[in-house]
Design a protein around this motif. Sequence first.
Motif, PDB file in Angstrom:
ATOM      1  N   ASP A 244     -23.216  13.852  16.628  1.00 38.69           N
ATOM      2  CA  ASP A 244     -23.673  14.611  17.674  1.00 38.69           C
ATOM      3  C   ASP A 244     -23.324  16.131  17.934  1.00 38.69           C
ATOM      4  N   GLN A 245     -22.412  16.564  17.216  1.00 37.35           N
ATOM      5  CA  GLN A 245     -22.240  18.078  17.228  1.00 37.35           C
ATOM      6  C   GLN A 245     -21.650  18.495  16.101  1.00 37.35           C
ATOM      7  N   ALA A 246     -21.484  19.573  15.484  1.00 36.61           N
ATOM      8  CA  ALA A 246     -21.052  20.096  13.954  1.00 36.61           C
ATOM      9  C   ALA A 246     -19.701  20.248  14.351  1.00 36.61           C
ATOM     10  N   VAL A 247     -19.218  20.767  15.448  1.00 37.15           N
ATOM     11  CA  VAL A 247     -17.889  21.187  15.392  1.00 37.15           C
ATOM     12  C   VAL A 247     -17.260  20.308  16.938  1.00 37.15           C
ATOM     13  N   TYR A 248     -16.119  19.919  16.505  1.00 42.84           N
ATOM     14  CA  TYR A 248     -15.387  19.355  17.775  1.00 42.84           C
ATOM     15  C   TYR A 248     -14.215  20.353  18.011  1.00 42.84           C
ATOM     16  N   ARG A 249     -14.009  20.644  19.274  1.00 40.73           N
ATOM     17  CA  ARG A 249     -12.830  21.434  19.664  1.00 40.73           C
ATOM     18  C   ARG A 249     -11.918  20.581  20.513  1.00 40.73           C
ATOM     19  N   ALA A 250     -10.533  21.165  20.229  1.00 40.10           N
ATOM     20  CA  ALA A 250      -9.589  20.331  21.118  1.00 40.10           C
ATOM     21  C   ALA A 250      -8.286  21.470  21.221  1.00 40.10           C
ATOM     22  N   GLN A 251      -7.637  21.244  22.345  1.00 42.08           N
ATOM     23  CA  GLN A 251      -6.340  22.207  22.513  1.00 42.08           C
ATOM     24  C   GLN A 251      -5.181  21.130  23.051  1.00 42.08           C
ATOM     25  N   LEU A 252      -4.077  21.220  22.073  1.00 43.26           N
ATOM     26  CA  LEU A 252      -2.950  20.303  22.579  1.00 43.26           C
ATOM     27  C   LEU A 252      -1.712  21.617  22.434  1.00 43.26           C
ATOM     28  N   VAL A 253      -0.809  21.091  23.383  1.00 42.43           N
ATOM     29  CA  VAL A 253       0.707  21.724  23.435  1.00 42.43           C
ATOM     30  C   VAL A 253       1.337  21.051  22.178  1.00 42.43           C
ATOM     31  N   GLU A 254       2.257  21.890  21.679  1.00 38.99           N
ATOM     32  CA  GLU A 254       3.014  21.675  20.749  1.00 38.99           C
ATOM     33  C   GLU A 254       4.130  20.505  21.251  1.00 38.99           C
ATOM     34  N   SER A 255       4.250  19.982  22.278  1.00 37.59           N
ATOM     35  CA  SER A 255       5.108  18.780  22.703  1.00 37.59           C
ATOM     36  C   SER A 255       4.396  17.636  22.802  1.00 37.59           C
ATOM     37  N   THR A 256       3.021  17.716  22.461  1.00 41.01           N
ATOM     38  CA  THR A 256       2.142  16.471  22.542  1.00 41.01           C
ATOM     39  C   THR A 256       2.756  15.347  22.002  1.00 41.01           C
ATOM     40  N   SER A 300     -13.693   3.486  15.518  1.00 39.72           N
ATOM     41  CA  SER A 300     -14.149   4.042  16.834  1.00 39.72           C
ATOM     42  C   SER A 300     -14.164   5.516  16.583  1.00 39.72           C
ATOM     43  N   GLY A 301     -13.771   6.113  15.796  1.00 35.18           N
ATOM     44  CA  GLY A 301     -13.831   7.624  15.533  1.00 35.18           C
ATOM     45  C   GLY A 301     -12.743   8.403  16.338  1.00 35.18           C
ATOM     46  N   GLU A 302     -12.049   7.814  16.933  1.00 29.61           N
ATOM     47  CA  GLU A 302     -10.793   8.374  17.654  1.00 29.61           C
ATOM     48  C   GLU A 302      -9.843   9.001  16.669  1.00 29.61           C
ATOM     49  N   ILE A 303      -9.699  10.432  17.133  1.00 30.90           N
ATOM     50  CA  ILE A 303      -8.362  11.061  16.489  1.00 30.90           C
ATOM     51  C   ILE A 303      -7.324  11.050  17.305  1.00 30.90           C
ATOM     52  N   ARG A 304      -5.916  10.813  16.833  1.00 32.91           N
ATOM     53  CA  ARG A 304      -5.000  10.796  17.411  1.00 32.91           C
ATOM     54  C   ARG A 304      -3.653  11.693  16.785  1.00 32.91           C
ATOM     55  N   VAL A 305      -2.913  11.781  17.523  1.00 34.67           N
ATOM     56  CA  VAL A 305      -1.699  12.562  17.066  1.00 34.67           C
ATOM     57  C   VAL A 305      -0.647  11.605  16.625  1.00 34.67           C
ATOM     58  N   VAL A 306      -0.250  11.678  15.149  1.00 38.08           N
ATOM     59  CA  VAL A 306       0.817  10.696  14.609  1.00 38.08           C
ATOM     60  C   VAL A 306       1.959  11.472  14.257  1.00 38.08           C
ATOM     61  N   GLY A 307       2.089  12.958  14.176  1.00 35.36           N
ATOM     62  CA  GLY A 307       3.368  13.508  13.816  1.00 35.36           C
ATOM     63  C   GLY A 307       3.499  14.525  14.898  1.00 35.36           C
ATOM     64  N   ASP A 308       4.878  15.278  14.682  1.00 34.84           N
ATOM     65  CA  ASP A 308       5.111  16.407  15.568  1.00 34.84           C
ATOM     66  C   ASP A 308       4.506  17.474  15.426  1.00 34.84           C
ATOM     67  N   LEU A 309       3.883  18.414  16.427  1.00 33.29           N
ATOM     68  CA  LEU A 309       3.424  19.629  16.125  1.00 33.29           C
ATOM     69  C   LEU A 309       4.405  20.828  16.644  1.00 33.29           C
ATOM     70  N   ASP A 310       4.219  21.933  15.880  1.00 34.72           N
ATOM     71  CA  ASP A 310       5.027  22.971  15.903  1.00 34.72           C
ATOM     72  C   ASP A 310       3.979  24.243  15.999  1.00 34.72           C
ATOM     73  N   TYR A 311       4.072  24.818  16.850  1.00 27.20           N
ATOM     74  CA  TYR A 311       3.314  25.963  16.980  1.00 27.20           C
ATOM     75  C   TYR A 311       3.737  27.176  16.160  1.00 27.20           C
ATOM     76  N   LYS A 340      -6.544  23.533  18.516  1.00 24.19           N
ATOM     77  CA  LYS A 340      -5.470  24.588  18.615  1.00 24.19           C
ATOM     78  C   LYS A 340      -4.274  24.313  19.204  1.00 24.19           C
ATOM     79  N   VAL A 341      -3.063  24.766  18.771  1.00 26.18           N
ATOM     80  CA  VAL A 341      -1.797  24.365  19.031  1.00 26.18           C
ATOM     81  C   VAL A 341      -1.513  25.376  20.125  1.00 26.18           C
ATOM     82  N   LEU A 342      -0.879  24.886  21.603  1.00 30.50           N
ATOM     83  CA  LEU A 342      -0.458  25.784  22.255  1.00 30.50           C
ATOM     84  C   LEU A 342       0.941  26.050  22.597  1.00 30.50           C
ATOM     85  N   ASP A 343       1.292  27.069  22.697  1.00 28.85           N
ATOM     86  CA  ASP A 343       2.980  27.253  22.506  1.00 28.85           C
ATOM     87  C   ASP A 343       3.792  26.857  23.984  1.00 28.85           C
ATOM     88  N   ILE A 344       4.728  26.241  23.704  1.00 28.37           N
ATOM     89  CA  ILE A 344       5.810  25.975  25.011  1.00 28.37           C
ATOM     90  C   ILE A 344       7.028  26.628  24.479  1.00 28.37           C
TER      91      ILE A 344
END
Length: 789
Positions: A244-256, A300-311, A340-344
């Motif tokens: 339904d769209q060519a690009v999906y955008r999301a923002q996550l803080v690094e402590s997600t 379902s097409g759901e994308i989830r976080v499975v690891g630790d993010l580090d900005y 995009k990963v947001l810094d904390i």
Amino acid sequence: MLFSRLQGLRAQRLLLFSLLLLTAWEAGSGQLHYSVPEEAKHGTFVGRIAQDLGLELAELVPRLFRVASKDRGDLLEVNLQNGILFVNSRIDREELCGRSAECSIHLEVIVDRPLQVFHVEVKVKDINDNPPVFKGPEQRIFIPENRQLDSRFPLEGAVDADIGANSLLTYTLSPTDYFSLKVETTEELSKSLSLELRKSLDREETPELQLFLTATDGGKPELEGRIRLQITVLDVNDNAPLFDQAVYRAQLVESTAKGTLVTTLNASDADEGVNGEVVFSFGNDISLDVQEKFKVDSISGEIRVVGDLDYEKTKSYEIQVKAVDKGTPPMSNHCKVLVKVLDINDNAPELAITSLSLPIKENAPLSTVIALIKVSDLDSGVNGQVTCSLTPHVPFKLMSTFKNYYSLVLDSALDRETTADYKVVVTARDGGSPSLWATASVSVEVADVNDNAPAFAQPEYTVFVKENNPPGSHIFTVSAMDVDAQENALVSYSLVERRVGERLLSSYVSVHAESGKVFALQPLDHEELELLQFQVSARDAGVPSLGSNVTLQVFVLDENDNAPTLLPHGTVGAGSSVSELVPRSVGSGHVVTKVRAVDTDSGYNAWLSYELQHAVGSRSPFRVGLYTGEISTTRSLDEVDAARQRLIVLVKDHGEPALTTTVTVLVSLVENSQAPKTSSRALVDATGHEASLVTVNVYLIIAICAVSSLLVLTLLLYTALRCSAMSPGGACAPGKPMLVCSSAVGSWSYSQQRRQRCALERVHPRPTSWPSAPAYPKVLNQQKRDNHP
């Protein structure tokens, strides 16, 4: 062939020379800038770093010129002979900085004596040394024959490890009538490649197509990579899934937290049944890092976080997702998910203290650099902005010398005697909310300088020493304290030499250089020297040496070492016997004669008493005055009294032990007719007595004048010494010196107010047999009148 090779070598040298000429440096904010191309050979010239920093070549080695780098420290080196910065080992920009647009090697140039630090940034320029690379040798594409014209089929592009123009890729497709190459570029995403169908396919006519996709970078010379496109024409399942769209955008803080939903993909397939069932998966070119951080649910097409993010490691993720139906052959479509990963504020500042210059002398000038401090914070923005502070109430401050670099410098004067060591705590705090902080401590030792002279407890000491002391006897100990340290506090003592009469002071006393003990080199004689006043100097071993003086007043106390001496005048001479004629008619109390004696001692030792030595069983009609020495009758003389009376008079002082002398008085009792004529005797006595009185009075006047002059001179000298010992205010205020009485059993002290009383009691101690206090001066005065007519 040889000529063309020489031409190529010359061209390479010209190119390298041009690059070196374009090397730019500037001294801004204390930093030098150079540039060097990557892959430069060993020994390639980078810059004249010593000259650019204003340093002389001869001082590089003595001042410990050295280069430190937080990056790989073996890439660049400095020739200490000519001060040239050169390439030491192979520099690979891609290995050093990856795909970062800016790539620099940061150097710290440190020299000592005095301590200086310079910052050098060497920019590594990219050269086109990496060709575009595709993931594999070929890509397989399945296209149903019934796909409509203008349909697009995504392709996987190439990757170039270079940056800038060297990584700008252009794509070309081998000639074909069926497809054209479409390249889409956005500011945020990399180029998207796809084949656009320009001519209808017929599986029966053309079941397979083989094309070549070539990627060419923008470097000089250009480098290229190629991949084979293997296209298979399908006969079934002619509808691919559609997102339904060519690009999906999301923002996550690094402590997600793990399991957090990133986005949900939505793709539909116009086919029915199995051909319309869509399965989601990551693209074939997905990186291992993305697979460790994210997971897509195939149904379902759901994308989830499975690891630790580090900005601080990865600021964004570009994920290619594929939707494949279950048809035979399966059809697929692609979309991109930009995360995009947001810094904390999850990183505390880091502190590094280098180049300590310790210990620091207490007379060091202000702004002396003590240490260099480097701070860093892996966070970004406000979270990475670090401010530094010091422990309060310390004589130091921080000065910012460059971005994230500080110098610990001296801010106020030091005094080792007050504080010999400081524990300085540097606190670095970032601007996050809540803020994080880190500390580092520096122990600053203060080195001593000789700024304090030895000091005595008081400016003057009064010491009492008995005369006739043994040679070399210890009479007093001076002691001075120096609050400095080590050799600056090592005190030695010496006499301030002067003359005492006809002799030098050093012939009377000496002082031990280390202990400060004062010794009498010879027996002292109270009758010769009553007061010995001198100074002792105390000096430390510092450079230059400092010193101070103390005054010692040594009073020589009298001992009973002189026996009474008979005076050679008056009616009784100094012989062993004296004859006197006394008429028998005299009554009681008649003065026969008078014995006069003196004692050269003083005080109690010079107080004389007189007594008669009676024979055993005799009853003498005479007596002698206890303190006057007058011999008089105790009763009227009788006929039974012997005509010749032998009187032995004992003259005794009051010393311990008492010393005595005797005189014999022969008294002849005569009748009145035999007595000498009064007028003649009186005339002789008067003449002789008058002459004696004149002589004695002259001596007495001379003695009184001499004593008075000596007293006045002593007072003037004492006042001058007291004034010189006072502070420079000019007023001679009375001090409070210590009075020390030295004896055989030890020393004791009295206050200044009791000095006169102490001296009086030591010279004239009052025995239990003496008269009462009011009578004592009267007895002494009477004795002086009797002994000195």
